[in-house]
Write an enzyme that holds these catalytic residues in place. Structure first.
Site, mmCIF file in Angstrom:
data_model
loop_
_atom_site.group_PDB
_atom_site.id
_atom_site.type_symbol
_atom_site.label_atom_id
_atom_site.label_comp_id
_atom_site.label_asym_id
_atom_site.label_seq_id
_atom_site.Cartn_x
_atom_site.Cartn_y
_atom_site.Cartn_z
ATOM 1 N N LYS A 106 0.844 -1.203 0.000
ATOM 2 C CA LYS A 106 0.000 0.000 0.000
ATOM 3 C C LYS A 106 0.882 1.256 0.000
ATOM 4 O O LYS A 106 0.590 2.221 -0.705
ATOM 5 C CB LYS A 106 -0.939 -0.008 1.216
ATOM 6 C CG LYS A 106 -2.044 -1.058 1.093
ATOM 7 C CD LYS A 106 -2.871 -1.206 2.375
ATOM 8 C CE LYS A 106 -3.812 -2.403 2.240
ATOM 9 N NZ LYS A 106 -4.624 -2.634 3.458
ATOM 10 N N GLN A 139 -4.651 -1.511 9.669
ATOM 11 C CA GLN A 139 -4.548 -2.756 8.910
ATOM 12 C C GLN A 139 -5.254 -3.881 9.676
ATOM 13 O O GLN A 139 -4.964 -4.117 10.844
ATOM 14 C CB GLN A 139 -3.065 -3.099 8.685
ATOM 15 C CG GLN A 139 -2.830 -4.381 7.910
ATOM 16 C CD GLN A 139 -3.313 -4.300 6.460
ATOM 17 O OE1 GLN A 139 -3.212 -3.257 5.813
ATOM 18 N NE2 GLN A 139 -3.852 -5.391 5.944
ATOM 19 N N ASP A 193 -10.999 2.682 3.964
ATOM 20 C CA ASP A 193 -11.381 1.270 3.819
ATOM 21 C C ASP A 193 -12.900 1.120 3.659
ATOM 22 O O ASP A 193 -13.375 0.065 3.222
ATOM 23 C CB ASP A 193 -10.932 0.466 5.049
ATOM 24 C CG ASP A 193 -9.659 -0.341 4.799
ATOM 25 O OD1 ASP A 193 -9.293 -0.522 3.617
ATOM 26 O OD2 ASP A 193 -9.049 -0.796 5.780
#
Ligand code: ADP
Length: 279
Positions: free
Chosen positions: A44, A88, A111
């Site tokens: 990422k 994460q 997200d």
């Protein structure tokens, strides 16, 4: 359906938007030292850097308390120079994942897992939408697949893929069926599908005999097996389907591209360049 090509195009559009917007920052939080999570984070970061988004790397030991973790999230929420905040997942055992997700500022929730953004999707006002489902829809649209009125079947009901992709298909006027581990006679459903999205995490769950002639099939599976990375759909389904996403090279590359695009969207919402719908 070539995910690498489409993802590359999206990344170049993101890079152009990033140049126009000026300084953009994506903060990630990695708790513990799970090797897979470390790899995802570094991918990422590399992808963000490549399009001109500055990644901010926050790491905490697995022993961190919930309160300390929430304090970091709140600090990143409050920092006006940060556009996206991404813890994460999965978090190590013992931490309250829903509590962390709900603490992320919904306007920085790249997200798309915050209950407010999940609720907006459910209400038909998609705002910040999870990256993998967005990738699935983008592949279908790019392939010119007719979604309005189509029979769409989603295999899997996870919060990360199955449920949001079902909502996006519904939003696109498909008639949507969601199958899962308790579904009886899965093939009866899949054989009816003009559009089939498979996200169950089971290698070759869907064989060629379970796919309708001419269907568009999106394989979200990423299974690490002795034979390497394989999807949830038997590649032989390509002989029956009109479109099938390969694994690797299908949905996988789309996920990070869409995360970067979500960072652009979040920045635009926060700068008033896009209207953030009321809750
Ligand atoms: P992902 O991360 O791809 O969303 P998860 O492992 O979180 O996948 O979730 C797996 C999903 O697949 C669950 O919703 C589960 O109900 C569904 N599933 C598992 N086994 C089957 C099966 N045999 N048939 C249909 N769906 C299944």
């Amino acid at each position: 359906m070539d995910g690498r090509a489409l993802a590359a195009r999206i990344r170049s559009e993101v890079a152009e938007a990033a140049r126009e917007l000026g300084s953009l920052r994506l903060a990630t939080i990695l708790v513990g030292d799970d090797p897979a999570s470390q790899l995802y984070i570094s991918r990422k970061h590399d992808a963000a850097r490549e399009v001109g988004i500055e990644p901010l790397d926050h790491r905490l030991p697995a022993s961190v308390s919930q309160a300390e973790l929430l304090e970091l999230v709140s600090r990143l929420n409050a920092d006006e120079s940060i556009d996206g905040v991404l813890p994460q997942l999965p978090l190590p055992e013992g931490l309250d994942e829903p509590g962390v997700i709900a603490t992320v500022d919904p306007a920085k929730d790249v997200d798309g897992f915050h209950p407010l953004n999940a609720g907006r999707l459910y209400l038909g006002r998609p705002t910040l939408v999870p990256a993998t489902p967005r990738g699935c829809l983008a592949l279908l649209v790019e392939a010119g697949v007719q979604l309005a009125g189509a029979r769409a079947v989603v295999v899997g009901r996870s919060v990360i893929v199955g449920k949001p992709v079902a909502h996006l298909l519904l939003q696109a006027d498909a008639t949507v069926t969601v199958c899962h581990s308790r579904t009886v006679e899965l093939a009866r459903h899949t054989l009816d599908a003009d559009v089939l999205v498979v996200a169950a995490g089971i290698p070759a769950l869907v064989g060629p005999d379970m796919v309708k002639q001419g269907a568009a099939v999106v394989d979200v599976g990423q299974n690490h097996t002795a034979a390497g990375l394989v999807g949830d759909v038997d590649p032989g389904a390509a002989d029956v389907a009109a479109h099938l996403t390969p694994v690797p090279g299908g949905v996988g590359p789309m996920t990070i591209a869409m995360l970067l695009d979500n960072t652009i969207r979040a920045a635009k919402y926060r700068r008033g360049l896009l209207a953030f719908p009321p809750a």
